[in-house]
Design a protein around this motif. Structure first.
Motif, PDB file in Angstrom:
ATOM      1  N   GLU A 258       0.838  -1.206   0.000  1.00 54.57           N
ATOM      2  CA  GLU A 258       0.000   0.000   0.000  1.00 54.57           C
ATOM      3  C   GLU A 258       0.872   1.255   0.000  1.00 54.57           C
ATOM      4  O   GLU A 258       0.572   2.235  -0.688  1.00 54.57           O
ATOM      5  CB  GLU A 258      -0.918   0.019   1.229  1.00 54.57           C
ATOM      6  CG  GLU A 258      -2.077  -0.966   1.167  1.00 54.57           C
ATOM      7  CD  GLU A 258      -3.181  -0.549   0.201  1.00 54.57           C
ATOM      8  OE1 GLU A 258      -2.991   0.435  -0.559  1.00 54.57           O
ATOM      9  OE2 GLU A 258      -4.224  -1.224   0.192  1.00 54.57           O
ATOM     10  N   LYS A 259       1.960   1.217   0.755  1.00 48.83           N
ATOM     11  CA  LYS A 259       2.868   2.368   0.802  1.00 48.83           C
ATOM     12  C   LYS A 259       3.482   2.616  -0.572  1.00 48.83           C
ATOM     13  O   LYS A 259       3.548   3.759  -1.044  1.00 48.83           O
ATOM     14  CB  LYS A 259       3.957   2.118   1.840  1.00 48.83           C
ATOM     15  CG  LYS A 259       4.937   3.282   1.988  1.00 48.83           C
ATOM     16  CD  LYS A 259       5.980   2.982   3.060  1.00 48.83           C
ATOM     17  CE  LYS A 259       6.969   4.142   3.192  1.00 48.83           C
ATOM     18  NZ  LYS A 259       7.998   3.860   4.237  1.00 48.83           N
ATOM     19  N   SER A 260       3.899   1.545  -1.237  1.00 43.21           N
ATOM     20  CA  SER A 260       4.482   1.689  -2.577  1.00 43.21           C
ATOM     21  C   SER A 260       3.448   2.209  -3.570  1.00 43.21           C
ATOM     22  O   SER A 260       3.740   3.074  -4.405  1.00 43.21           O
ATOM     23  CB  SER A 260       5.035   0.339  -3.048  1.00 43.21           C
ATOM     24  OG  SER A 260       6.095  -0.087  -2.222  1.00 43.21           O
ATOM     25  N   TRP A 261       2.224   1.681  -3.499  1.00 43.56           N
ATOM     26  CA  TRP A 261       1.148   2.121  -4.395  1.00 43.56           C
ATOM     27  C   TRP A 261       0.844   3.600  -4.205  1.00 43.56           C
ATOM     28  O   TRP A 261       0.733   4.364  -5.170  1.00 43.56           O
ATOM     29  CB  TRP A 261      -0.087   1.265  -4.151  1.00 43.56           C
ATOM     30  CG  TRP A 261      -1.335   1.740  -4.828  1.00 43.56           C
ATOM     31  CD1 TRP A 261      -2.439   2.274  -4.231  1.00 43.56           C
ATOM     32  CD2 TRP A 261      -1.629   1.715  -6.233  1.00 43.56           C
ATOM     33  NE1 TRP A 261      -3.395   2.584  -5.170  1.00 43.56           N
ATOM     34  CE2 TRP A 261      -2.931   2.251  -6.405  1.00 43.56           C
ATOM     35  CE3 TRP A 261      -0.926   1.288  -7.355  1.00 43.56           C
ATOM     36  CZ2 TRP A 261      -3.535   2.364  -7.652  1.00 43.56           C
ATOM     37  CZ3 TRP A 261      -1.519   1.410  -8.610  1.00 43.56           C
ATOM     38  CH2 TRP A 261      -2.807   1.940  -8.744  1.00 43.56           C
ATOM     39  N   ASN A 262       0.737   4.025  -2.956  1.00 41.88           N
ATOM     40  CA  ASN A 262       0.415   5.422  -2.684  1.00 41.88           C
ATOM     41  C   ASN A 262       1.544   6.356  -3.114  1.00 41.88           C
ATOM     42  O   ASN A 262       1.298   7.473  -3.586  1.00 41.88           O
ATOM     43  CB  ASN A 262       0.103   5.616  -1.204  1.00 41.88           C
ATOM     44  CG  ASN A 262      -1.195   4.952  -0.789  1.00 41.88           C
ATOM     45  OD1 ASN A 262      -2.116   4.833  -1.592  1.00 41.88           O
ATOM     46  ND2 ASN A 262      -1.269   4.487   0.448  1.00 41.88           N
ATOM     47  N   LEU A 263       2.796   5.889  -2.961  1.00 38.13           N
ATOM     48  CA  LEU A 263       3.931   6.711  -3.382  1.00 38.13           C
ATOM     49  C   LEU A 263       3.931   6.905  -4.888  1.00 38.13           C
ATOM     50  O   LEU A 263       4.057   8.025  -5.384  1.00 38.13           O
ATOM     51  CB  LEU A 263       5.239   6.055  -2.944  1.00 38.13           C
ATOM     52  CG  LEU A 263       6.519   6.682  -3.530  1.00 38.13           C
ATOM     53  CD1 LEU A 263       6.711   8.102  -3.018  1.00 38.13           C
ATOM     54  CD2 LEU A 263       7.739   5.831  -3.222  1.00 38.13           C
ATOM     55  N   LEU A 264       3.779   5.794  -5.626  1.00 37.15           N
ATOM     56  CA  LEU A 264       3.901   5.879  -7.084  1.00 37.15           C
ATOM     57  C   LEU A 264       2.633   6.416  -7.732  1.00 37.15           C
ATOM     58  O   LEU A 264       2.657   7.421  -8.442  1.00 37.15           O
ATOM     59  CB  LEU A 264       4.251   4.504  -7.652  1.00 37.15           C
ATOM     60  CG  LEU A 264       5.743   4.203  -7.876  1.00 37.15           C
ATOM     61  CD1 LEU A 264       6.317   5.077  -8.952  1.00 37.15           C
ATOM     62  CD2 LEU A 264       6.528   4.330  -6.583  1.00 37.15           C
ATOM     63  N   ASP A 265       1.498   5.749  -7.543  1.00 40.34           N
ATOM     64  CA  ASP A 265       0.285   6.130  -8.259  1.00 40.34           C
ATOM     65  C   ASP A 265      -0.243   7.489  -7.807  1.00 40.34           C
ATOM     66  O   ASP A 265      -0.552   8.338  -8.630  1.00 40.34           O
ATOM     67  CB  ASP A 265      -0.795   5.060  -8.074  1.00 40.34           C
ATOM     68  CG  ASP A 265      -2.070   5.387  -8.823  1.00 40.34           C
ATOM     69  OD1 ASP A 265      -2.122   5.144 -10.048  1.00 40.34           O
ATOM     70  OD2 ASP A 265      -3.012   5.911  -8.200  1.00 40.34           O
ATOM     71  N   GLY A 266      -0.342   7.681  -6.495  1.00 40.50           N
ATOM     72  CA  GLY A 266      -0.917   8.931  -6.006  1.00 40.50           C
ATOM     73  C   GLY A 266       0.079  10.071  -5.934  1.00 40.50           C
ATOM     74  O   GLY A 266      -0.291  11.241  -6.087  1.00 40.50           O
ATOM     75  N   GLY A 267       1.367   9.731  -5.686  1.00 43.69           N
ATOM     76  CA  GLY A 267       2.368  10.765  -5.520  1.00 43.69           C
ATOM     77  C   GLY A 267       3.146  11.054  -6.786  1.00 43.69           C
ATOM     78  O   GLY A 267       2.960  12.082  -7.435  1.00 43.69           O
ATOM     79  N   VAL A 268       4.026  10.131  -7.171  1.00 41.23           N
ATOM     80  CA  VAL A 268       4.926  10.381  -8.294  1.00 41.23           C
ATOM     81  C   VAL A 268       4.158  10.573  -9.602  1.00 41.23           C
ATOM     82  O   VAL A 268       4.355  11.556 -10.318  1.00 41.23           O
ATOM     83  CB  VAL A 268       5.944   9.236  -8.434  1.00 41.23           C
ATOM     84  CG1 VAL A 268       6.805   9.428  -9.691  1.00 41.23           C
ATOM     85  CG2 VAL A 268       6.831   9.165  -7.199  1.00 41.23           C
ATOM     86  N   PHE A 269       3.251   9.640  -9.938  1.00 40.94           N
ATOM     87  CA  PHE A 269       2.562   9.725 -11.226  1.00 40.94           C
ATOM     88  C   PHE A 269       1.512  10.829 -11.241  1.00 40.94           C
ATOM     89  O   PHE A 269       1.561  11.738 -12.067  1.00 40.94           O
ATOM     90  CB  PHE A 269       1.915   8.388 -11.564  1.00 40.94           C
ATOM     91  CG  PHE A 269       2.894   7.255 -11.730  1.00 40.94           C
ATOM     92  CD1 PHE A 269       4.187   7.483 -12.173  1.00 40.94           C
ATOM     93  CD2 PHE A 269       2.536   5.956 -11.424  1.00 40.94           C
ATOM     94  CE1 PHE A 269       5.104   6.459 -12.316  1.00 40.94           C
ATOM     95  CE2 PHE A 269       3.436   4.912 -11.565  1.00 40.94           C
ATOM     96  CZ  PHE A 269       4.718   5.161 -12.007  1.00 40.94           C
ATOM     97  N   ALA A 270       0.548  10.769 -10.328  1.00 37.11           N
ATOM     98  CA  ALA A 270      -0.569  11.713 -10.367  1.00 37.11           C
ATOM     99  C   ALA A 270      -0.136  13.134 -10.015  1.00 37.11           C
ATOM    100  O   ALA A 270      -0.445  14.085 -10.729  1.00 37.11           O
ATOM    101  CB  ALA A 270      -1.680  11.254  -9.424  1.00 37.11           C
ATOM    102  N   ALA A 271       0.573  13.285  -8.907  1.00 36.65           N
ATOM    103  CA  ALA A 271       0.901  14.620  -8.414  1.00 36.65           C
ATOM    104  C   ALA A 271       2.087  15.249  -9.134  1.00 36.65           C
ATOM    105  O   ALA A 271       2.243  16.480  -9.097  1.00 36.65           O
ATOM    106  CB  ALA A 271       1.185  14.560  -6.906  1.00 36.65           C
TER     107      ALA A 271
END
Length: 378
Positions: free
Chosen positions: A324-337
């Motif tokens: 979940e931490k990896s998903w939130n970092l990449l999908d919500g943070g790096v990619f989306a934001a």
């Protein structure tokens, strides 16, 4: 479904690793330009839809979306109602999601369904997952009807290396997807577990998203607060597989890692990214894979479906928290934001007319190759 067991890197992956260990590659005379209109002109978008997306092989999903026989999922991202299925023999298919009786949409929603028959909600005509019409109420009302003539409309489909490809063109050539599949077999993509998927609606031209994943120049800048510190600035290399590109960015790439010729060792030192023409990106991180499928909707809007694939289903709360931490970092943070937001800002700037072309430098040659491929199709 063929689940790969091979873990040795391919010759192409090893060649990129050796180049990174030597410091990467850079062209000294690589300044080129791309007209701003290729991102902002609605007529250009329409031409790309006709010449590229209507004929080229397209990735529609990872194999992991339908891991077992007897599964199906509707898909609307490419402008027509589609249905991806895995029949009882494990074979993947892509059909038009349309009942052959009165043209009713067969399966609603966007979630995966598990069932052996697909039943039309209007008149209950039913189909198997290999597309055959098997039953209809009151068959006496259709004297002489041959059910074999009324199966679901199939589209050319090819599954290789853990990805399901299709095309709207019956003459599509799937030889390059097959070649890419050998690379994906090296890290067992077909046997991965789908942890999460999410679709982002991005207010930008689809090529601005692809541009972001075709160069490493932005990594230390745009991603300074997230993943930037994990990479060496400007240490990158890449090559081509047909119209597709394969690139590699190093962290600490030592000759010993290259000589090991072992995929887990190599994966800890290098991030491989595959930019599959026209609009798919696959990023191989140290312990998981992100697959992003781009579905252009207009000259200034694209849907991006992001899939996170991990080696196996989480077996504990600790494992779940890790992923979940990896998903939130990449999908919500790096990619989306960061990446998608930068694309939206680029669309806003280019649409203003402030510049009539963008400038590409020595660390952005992947973008040049990509636009040359787009131009050649037009």
């Amino acid at each position: 479904m063929n689940v790969a067991t091979r873990i040795a890197p391919t010759a192409g992956q090893m060649a990129l690793a050796a180049t990174l260990a030597g410091g990467g590659t850079r062209r000294a005379d690589a300044i080129t330009h791309v007209d701003a209109a290729v991102y902002t002109d609605p007529a250009r978008h329409a031409a790309e839809q006709r010449a590229i997306f209507a004929s080229a092989p397209l990735v529609i999903a990872p194999s992991a979306l339908l891991p077992e026989p007897g599964m199906a999922v509707p898909h609307d991202g490419f402008g027509k109602p589609l249905l991806v299925t895995r029949d009882k023999a494990g074979v993947a298919h892509v059909f038009l999601n349309v009942c052959q009786h009165r043209g009713t949409r067969l399966v609603e929603g966007s979630d995966v369904v598990c069932q052996s028959r697909l039943v039309c909600p209007y008149h209950a005509w039913s189909y198997t997952l290999d597309g055959r019409l098997t039953a209809l109420p009151r068959p006496d009302a259709f004297p002489g009807l041959d059910k074999t003539d009324l199966g679901l409309k199939p589209l050319p489909t090819h599954e290789a290396g853990g990805l399901i490809w299709f095309s709207f063109d019956d003459a599509a050539d799937f030889s390059h997807p097959e070649a890419l599949g050998h690379d994906f077999d090296a890290f067992g993509l077909a046997g991965q577990y789908l942890f999460r998927r999410r679709t982002h609606d991005v207010a930008a031209n689809w090529k601005l998203i692809m541009d972001a994943f075709l160069e490493s120049y932005h990594v230390q800048r745009l991603h300074a607060a997230t993943i930037g510190p994990f990479f060496k600035d400007g240490v990158s290399t890449g090559d081509k597989i047909g119209p597709h590109q394969r690139s590699a960015v190093g962290r600490e790439v030592e000759q010993a890692a290259v000589e090991a010729e072992d995929w887990p060792t190599l994966r800890r030192a290098i991030t491989y990214t595959y930019q599959m023409f026209p609009g798919t990106v696959l990023i191989v991180s140290p312990d998981y894979v992100n697959l992003m499928i781009l579905m252009p909707q207009a000259h200034d809007r694209v849907l991006v479906e992001d899939f996170m694939l991990i080696p196996e289903a989480p077996a504990s709360d600790k494992a779940l928290a890790h992923w979940e931490k990896s998903w939130n970092l990449l999908d919500g943070g790096v990619f989306a934001a960061e990446d998608f937001r930068a694309a939206e800002l680029g669309q806003q700037g280019l649409s203003s007319g402030a510049i009539d072309r963008i400038t590409l430098g020595a660390l952005e040659t992947g973008i040049r190759h990509f636009h040359d491929e787009v131009d050649a199709r037009l």
